[in-house]
Scaffold this active site. Sequence first.
Site, short mmCIF file in Angstrom:
data_model
loop_
_atom_site.label_atom_id
_atom_site.label_comp_id
_atom_site.label_asym_id
_atom_site.label_seq_id
_atom_site.Cartn_x
_atom_site.Cartn_y
_atom_site.Cartn_z
N HIS A 304 0.86 -1.18 0.00
CA HIS A 304 0.00 0.00 0.00
C HIS A 304 0.89 1.23 0.00
O HIS A 304 1.94 1.23 0.62
CB HIS A 304 -0.90 0.00 1.25
CG HIS A 304 -2.04 0.94 1.13
ND1 HIS A 304 -1.94 2.27 1.43
CD2 HIS A 304 -3.33 0.73 0.72
CE1 HIS A 304 -3.11 2.85 1.22
NE2 HIS A 304 -3.97 1.95 0.78
N ASP A 361 -7.98 -5.37 0.05
CA ASP A 361 -8.47 -6.25 -1.02
C ASP A 361 -8.09 -7.72 -0.85
O ASP A 361 -8.58 -8.56 -1.59
CB ASP A 361 -7.93 -5.76 -2.38
CG ASP A 361 -8.44 -4.37 -2.70
OD1 ASP A 361 -9.65 -4.16 -2.55
OD2 ASP A 361 -7.63 -3.51 -3.08
N1 ACO Z 1 4.28 -7.54 -4.71
C1 ACO Z 1 5.61 -7.50 -4.88
N2 ACO Z 1 6.38 -6.39 -4.73
C2 ACO Z 1 5.74 -5.27 -4.42
C3 ACO Z 1 4.35 -5.21 -4.23
C4 ACO Z 1 3.62 -6.41 -4.38
N3 ACO Z 1 2.30 -6.43 -4.21
N4 ACO Z 1 3.98 -3.94 -3.91
C5 ACO Z 1 5.11 -3.21 -3.92
N5 ACO Z 1 6.17 -4.01 -4.22
C6 ACO Z 1 7.58 -3.60 -4.26
C7 ACO Z 1 7.93 -2.94 -5.59
O1 ACO Z 1 8.35 -3.88 -6.53
C8 ACO Z 1 9.02 -1.99 -5.17
O2 ACO Z 1 10.20 -2.76 -4.96
P1 ACO Z 1 11.68 -2.08 -5.20
O3 ACO Z 1 11.71 -0.86 -4.34
O4 ACO Z 1 12.61 -3.17 -4.75
O5 ACO Z 1 11.76 -1.77 -6.66
C9 ACO Z 1 8.56 -1.52 -3.77
O6 ACO Z 1 7.76 -2.60 -3.26
C10 ACO Z 1 7.75 -0.25 -3.78
O7 ACO Z 1 6.74 -0.39 -4.77
P2 ACO Z 1 5.99 0.84 -5.41
O8 ACO Z 1 5.18 0.35 -6.56
O9 ACO Z 1 6.94 1.97 -5.64
O10 ACO Z 1 5.08 1.28 -4.19
P3 ACO Z 1 3.78 2.07 -4.28
O11 ACO Z 1 3.59 2.77 -3.01
O12 ACO Z 1 3.70 2.91 -5.52
O13 ACO Z 1 2.73 0.85 -4.48
C11 ACO Z 1 0.80 -0.39 -4.66
C12 ACO Z 1 1.55 0.68 -3.87
C13 ACO Z 1 0.51 0.12 -6.08
C14 ACO Z 1 -0.52 -0.65 -3.95
C15 ACO Z 1 1.66 -1.69 -4.72
O14 ACO Z 1 1.94 -2.15 -3.42
C16 ACO Z 1 0.98 -2.80 -5.53
O15 ACO Z 1 1.11 -2.81 -6.76
N6 ACO Z 1 0.24 -3.75 -4.86
C17 ACO Z 1 -0.50 -4.76 -5.56
C18 ACO Z 1 -1.83 -4.21 -6.07
C19 ACO Z 1 -2.81 -3.97 -4.94
O16 ACO Z 1 -3.04 -4.81 -4.08
N7 ACO Z 1 -3.44 -2.79 -4.99
C20 ACO Z 1 -4.48 -2.40 -4.02
C21 ACO Z 1 -3.98 -1.31 -3.11
S1 ACO Z 1 -5.20 -0.87 -1.92
C22 ACO Z 1 -6.26 0.11 -2.80
O17 ACO Z 1 -5.93 0.83 -3.68
C23 ACO Z 1 -7.64 0.01 -2.45
#
Ligand code: ACO
Length: 428
Positions: A304, A361
Amino acid sequence: MSEYIKLVYGGKTYQLPLITSTENEKAIDITSLRQETGLITFDTGYANTGSCASAITFVDGEKGILRYRGIPIEQLAERSTFTETAFLLINGVLPTRKELSHFSVLLNDQSTLHTDMQFFFQNFPRGSHPMGILSSMVNALRGFYPELQTVEEEINITVTRLISKIRTLAAMSYKISMGYKVVYPRPDLSYCANFLNMMFDNPVRPYIIDKDLVRALDIFWILHADHEQNCSTSAVRLVGSGRVNLYAAISAGIAALWGPLHGGANQAVIEMFFEIAEKGGSVTRAVERAKDKKDPFRLMGFGHRVYKTYDPRAKIMKKTCGKILKKLNIQDPLLNIALELEEVVSTDDYFISHNLYPNVDFYSGILLRAIGIPINMFTVMFAIGRLPGWIAQWKESADDPNWKLGRPRQIYVGSKKMKYLPIDKRER
Ligand code: ACO
């Protein structure tokens, strides 16, 4: 004494004031930055940008705290109903008995749809995603319900009309997509019971309303009701800042929510569980893929932007999910996959070091499946729940006499000035 930070640039020192929130968070006020220095800030994804001051929802992502109008989410999930929480978010206070009853009367009065709207549903191609249909239908509502005379009447009626009709629209789109007879709302049923009845009642098999399922749906929608300046809420505020009508702003919010990184994650999570189940049920491959930087796959329902600890909504969702499955005596293999995934990643260095925990979720789809909601309607369920939050956030902006048109700037990285080339001189 007011605080400020110093910015030294081009041989000059500038003072930028600090703003302090009710919960003691600090922000640098840069409203005069460009005017004074010629500089702008650069913050892709707005991860460090406060786009507004808001008194609606407080989130502390480090401590896992979520409060609506100051009230902890745990207390609302335990004691409130979705309609009461909607009133709280929109009006800023919990309703009195009289106010709640008036709100419920308005919701009931607004619950039916203009019959001509049915023709719209019938003309969407088969297989259209319900989120696309919902976004279009909400936008279309303005055509059926043009502006009212007074601003206050317009706001009160439009707000209750939207909250009430979105549920009828969602249930109707499901019935029509299945080729079933549409079921109308009933005045004797509560908001959640009415929705379940419109979804599942059938002329040959009347739907028996189960109070535990109604309660679970209340909790599901309370948990989704607001989450401060997320992607869809920011879309509502930004689109609204152009002074479009509320229907158009909410329609933009629904479109933004659809994406799998945002509200669409609840559908993506279940699809991921199914894929794991089809490939033998081992979670190891999914975990390894999620850690592999060359693979775009992410563990859906994990991570998140704000929460760097367990999402408080996910805790309540997991508990509610367990209760309902037990009550209905459902052995869902997807729940076992979810529990195993959570267990495996809880000791995995990658997930620990990246602060990746289940978000709202992760368990919600298992609960929705138990209630009987089809998978392609999962994000629609999220949208119904988030509607009061979108409205509250839009209203907060609209009530601000200084509401500015949203218009971010950019760092241009394209070509320098060049000449127009006639078509016969272009080679590639
Ligand atoms: N699985 C694996 N790795 C992940 C995940 C994940 N679900 N989420 C983040 N990471 C990693 C990224 O690869 C990145 O790694 P790095 O720094 O080594 O390159 C790091 O964590 C940070 O990721 P970002 O995408 O920069 O973080 P951000 O804050 O933008 O992401 C997000 C938040 C989009 C929710 C992300 O965690 C994700 O894609 N999760 C899966 C989708 C999901 O469940 N979305 C629902 C969110 S809740 C809502 O909106 C209601």
